[in-house]
Design a protein around this motif. Structure first.
Motif, PDB file in Angstrom:
ATOM      1  N   TYR A  23      10.395   3.865  -6.021  1.00  0.00           N
ATOM      2  CA  TYR A  23       9.502   4.762  -6.825  1.00  0.00           C
ATOM      3  C   TYR A  23       9.192   6.067  -6.063  1.00  0.00           C
ATOM      4  O   TYR A  23       8.298   6.634  -6.508  1.00  0.00           O
ATOM      5  CB  TYR A  23       8.270   3.990  -7.255  1.00  0.00           C
ATOM      6  CG  TYR A  23       8.422   2.819  -8.094  1.00  0.00           C
ATOM      7  CD1 TYR A  23       8.599   2.962  -9.428  1.00  0.00           C
ATOM      8  CD2 TYR A  23       8.288   1.440  -7.614  1.00  0.00           C
ATOM      9  CE1 TYR A  23       8.750   1.772 -10.167  1.00  0.00           C
ATOM     10  CE2 TYR A  23       8.654   0.309  -8.379  1.00  0.00           C
ATOM     11  CZ  TYR A  23       8.767   0.694  -9.556  1.00  0.00           C
ATOM     12  OH  TYR A  23       8.938  -0.701 -10.435  1.00  0.00           O
ATOM     13  N   ASN A  24       9.900   6.076  -4.896  1.00  0.00           N
ATOM     14  CA  ASN A  24       9.392   7.448  -3.984  1.00  0.00           C
ATOM     15  C   ASN A  24       8.007   7.189  -3.621  1.00  0.00           C
ATOM     16  O   ASN A  24       7.646   8.416  -3.318  1.00  0.00           O
ATOM     17  CB  ASN A  24       9.674   8.633  -4.788  1.00  0.00           C
ATOM     18  CG  ASN A  24       9.876   9.896  -3.963  1.00  0.00           C
ATOM     19  OD1 ASN A  24      10.455   9.712  -2.610  1.00  0.00           O
ATOM     20  ND2 ASN A  24       9.765  11.018  -4.477  1.00  0.00           N
ATOM     21  N   TYR A  25       7.569   6.282  -3.312  1.00  0.00           N
ATOM     22  CA  TYR A  25       6.104   6.068  -2.647  1.00  0.00           C
ATOM     23  C   TYR A  25       6.459   5.982  -1.219  1.00  0.00           C
ATOM     24  O   TYR A  25       7.217   5.358  -0.783  1.00  0.00           O
ATOM     25  CB  TYR A  25       5.275   4.752  -2.922  1.00  0.00           C
ATOM     26  CG  TYR A  25       5.132   5.003  -4.841  1.00  0.00           C
ATOM     27  CD1 TYR A  25       5.097   5.806  -5.525  1.00  0.00           C
ATOM     28  CD2 TYR A  25       4.914   3.387  -5.336  1.00  0.00           C
ATOM     29  CE1 TYR A  25       4.825   5.823  -6.817  1.00  0.00           C
ATOM     30  CE2 TYR A  25       4.610   3.526  -6.684  1.00  0.00           C
ATOM     31  CZ  TYR A  25       4.579   4.538  -7.368  1.00  0.00           C
ATOM     32  OH  TYR A  25       4.378   4.611  -8.767  1.00  0.00           O
ATOM     33  N   THR A  26       5.266   6.576  -0.565  1.00  0.00           N
ATOM     34  CA  THR A  26       5.434   6.506   0.974  1.00  0.00           C
ATOM     35  C   THR A  26       4.003   6.905   1.644  1.00  0.00           C
ATOM     36  O   THR A  26       3.158   6.799   0.640  1.00  0.00           O
ATOM     37  CB  THR A  26       6.300   7.508   1.686  1.00  0.00           C
ATOM     38  OG1 THR A  26       6.182   7.216   2.870  1.00  0.00           O
ATOM     39  CG2 THR A  26       5.878   8.831   1.219  1.00  0.00           C
ATOM     40  N   ASN A  27       3.730   6.837   2.733  1.00  0.00           N
ATOM     41  CA  ASN A  27       2.617   7.191   3.359  1.00  0.00           C
ATOM     42  C   ASN A  27       2.886   8.220   4.691  1.00  0.00           C
ATOM     43  O   ASN A  27       3.863   8.174   5.096  1.00  0.00           O
ATOM     44  CB  ASN A  27       1.800   5.970   3.904  1.00  0.00           C
ATOM     45  CG  ASN A  27       1.243   5.313   2.884  1.00  0.00           C
ATOM     46  OD1 ASN A  27       0.028   5.587   2.694  1.00  0.00           O
ATOM     47  ND2 ASN A  27       1.583   4.306   2.383  1.00  0.00           N
ATOM     48  N   PRO A  28       2.039   9.181   5.032  1.00  0.00           N
ATOM     49  CA  PRO A  28       2.114   9.986   6.134  1.00  0.00           C
ATOM     50  C   PRO A  28       2.701   9.424   7.278  1.00  0.00           C
ATOM     51  O   PRO A  28       3.215   9.931   8.203  1.00  0.00           O
ATOM     52  CB  PRO A  28       0.916  10.859   6.220  1.00  0.00           C
ATOM     53  CG  PRO A  28       0.217  10.698   5.024  1.00  0.00           C
ATOM     54  CD  PRO A  28       0.628   9.324   4.248  1.00  0.00           C
ATOM     55  N   VAL A  80       0.840  -1.187  -0.024  1.00  0.00           N
ATOM     56  CA  VAL A  80      -0.032   0.052  -0.034  1.00  0.00           C
ATOM     57  C   VAL A  80       0.838   1.250   0.175  1.00  0.00           C
ATOM     58  O   VAL A  80       0.466   2.331   0.414  1.00  0.00           O
ATOM     59  CB  VAL A  80      -0.966   0.096   1.050  1.00  0.00           C
ATOM     60  CG1 VAL A  80      -1.896  -0.868   0.948  1.00  0.00           C
ATOM     61  CG2 VAL A  80      -0.222  -0.364   2.425  1.00  0.00           C
ATOM     62  N   ALA A  81       2.058   1.138  -0.367  1.00  0.00           N
ATOM     63  CA  ALA A  81       2.745   2.473  -0.488  1.00  0.00           C
ATOM     64  C   ALA A  81       2.451   3.334  -1.629  1.00  0.00           C
ATOM     65  O   ALA A  81       1.712   2.951  -2.477  1.00  0.00           O
ATOM     66  CB  ALA A  81       4.416   1.670  -1.262  1.00  0.00           C
ATOM     67  N   GLY A  82       2.721   4.691  -1.336  1.00  0.00           N
ATOM     68  CA  GLY A  82       2.118   5.654  -2.031  1.00  0.00           C
ATOM     69  C   GLY A  82       0.564   5.969  -1.898  1.00  0.00           C
ATOM     70  O   GLY A  82      -0.061   6.326  -2.887  1.00  0.00           O
ATOM     71  N   ASN A  83       0.297   5.979  -0.703  1.00  0.00           N
ATOM     72  CA  ASN A  83      -1.285   6.346  -0.310  1.00  0.00           C
ATOM     73  C   ASN A  83      -1.276   7.245   0.683  1.00  0.00           C
ATOM     74  O   ASN A  83      -0.253   7.906   0.944  1.00  0.00           O
ATOM     75  CB  ASN A  83      -1.862   4.978   0.112  1.00  0.00           C
ATOM     76  CG  ASN A  83      -2.217   4.213  -1.231  1.00  0.00           C
ATOM     77  OD1 ASN A  83      -3.259   4.473  -1.975  1.00  0.00           O
ATOM     78  ND2 ASN A  83      -1.560   3.236  -1.465  1.00  0.00           N
ATOM     79  N   ILE A  84      -2.394   7.445   1.474  1.00  0.00           N
ATOM     80  CA  ILE A  84      -2.544   8.420   2.373  1.00  0.00           C
ATOM     81  C   ILE A  84      -2.939   8.001   3.664  1.00  0.00           C
ATOM     82  O   ILE A  84      -3.763   8.636   4.492  1.00  0.00           O
ATOM     83  CB  ILE A  84      -3.567   9.563   1.876  1.00  0.00           C
ATOM     84  CG1 ILE A  84      -4.878   9.036   1.539  1.00  0.00           C
ATOM     85  CG2 ILE A  84      -2.968  10.600   0.783  1.00  0.00           C
ATOM     86  CD1 ILE A  84      -5.965   9.975   1.147  1.00  0.00           C
TER      87      ILE A  84
END
Length: 263
Positions: A136-141, A106-110
């Protein structure tokens, strides 16, 4: 209608919501319960529609869409691999029912809080979770929490891989060693929350330690000499071969010339 014809009929707007027609066109299966693997990556989908009717689905890739609501996934009890990276998801609660889930991305969500992850604790087979992906520089808060990793490993004791890094099994010991070294260094740098300065710190090694020096070792010297001798012989052989080839070519060219007779 054949699957190829169905694909031609579908427009971009038809990908926004998952329908039976869309699923049939992507898989070639006309019975939704027969679909085991499904890839719907980067279609601009935001409504999961009837995907919950794929009761036997085992692997699902929904990355790169605009999905916010995961409710239709709650009926997928056999789902083992799920990729939801790069969407707009903040609530993972529907995944509580996916009891066979082993691998979740679930990388790259909020997703913003640790509390929102508690719904995944009932998934006993879950062993690989990804909330951020540096590739891919995906993350979450939630990943900005300084204790994020420690808390997650406590929440999910059966996890083997977190964010692409092994926490148990092969490679995990090295990670733990590096972590212990970092913690030890940090403990020595700070006192009562303040950075302690050490003006008398000295380098661990002398300035010339890293300079490359020619070894006086007799074995290395002898090996170096033998290598040069072999290299010299190779050059001589190359010269001889070149000479022989030249002579052969000259001889063959003379044979090809037409014979001339004087009268």
């Amino acid at each position: 209608l054949s699957c190829s014809l169905i694909s031609l009929i579908l427009s971009d707007a038809d990908y926004e919501k998952i329908t039976a027609l869309l699923l049939k066109s992507r898989t070639g299966e006309f019975d939704l319960e027969s679909i085991l693997f499904l890839k719907l990556r980067g279609l601009g989908t935001h409504d999961l529609g009837c995907i919950g009717e794929c009761m036997n689905l085992e692997r699902l890739d929904l990355s790169g869409n605009s999905i916010t609501n995961l409710a239709p996934l709650a009926s997928l009890r056999l789902l083992s691999v799920l990729n939801l990276s790069n969407n707009r998801i903040s609530n993972l609660e529907p995944l509580r029912s996916c009891e066979s889930l082993q691998n979740l991305n679930v990388a790259g969500n909020i997703i913003s809080s640790i509390e929102s992850l508690q719904c995944l604790q009932s998934l006993r087979k879950l062993e690989n979770i990804r909330f951020k992906d540096n590739t891919y520089n995906y993350t979450n808060p939630v990943c900005r929490n300084p204790s994020y990793r420690t808390i997650l490993l406590e929440m999910f004791p059966n996890i083997k891989v977190l964010d692409g890094e092994r926490v148990v099994g092969r490679g995990s010991d090295l990670y733990q060693l590096c972590k212990d070294i970092d913690d030890t260094i940090k403990a020595g740098l700070y006192k009562n929350g303040q950075l302690v300065e050490h003006p008398d710190c000295k380098p661990w090694v002398e300035d010339s330690y890293w300079e490359i020096k020619r070894s006086n070792n007799a074995i290395i010297e002898e090996a170096y000499k033998q290598f040069n001798d072999v290299l010299h012989e190779c050059r001589l052989l190359n010269n001889r071969a070149t000479h022989v080839i030249s002579q052969t070519e000259r001889s063959m060219s003379l044979k090809k010339q037409p014979k001339q007779y004087a009268i």
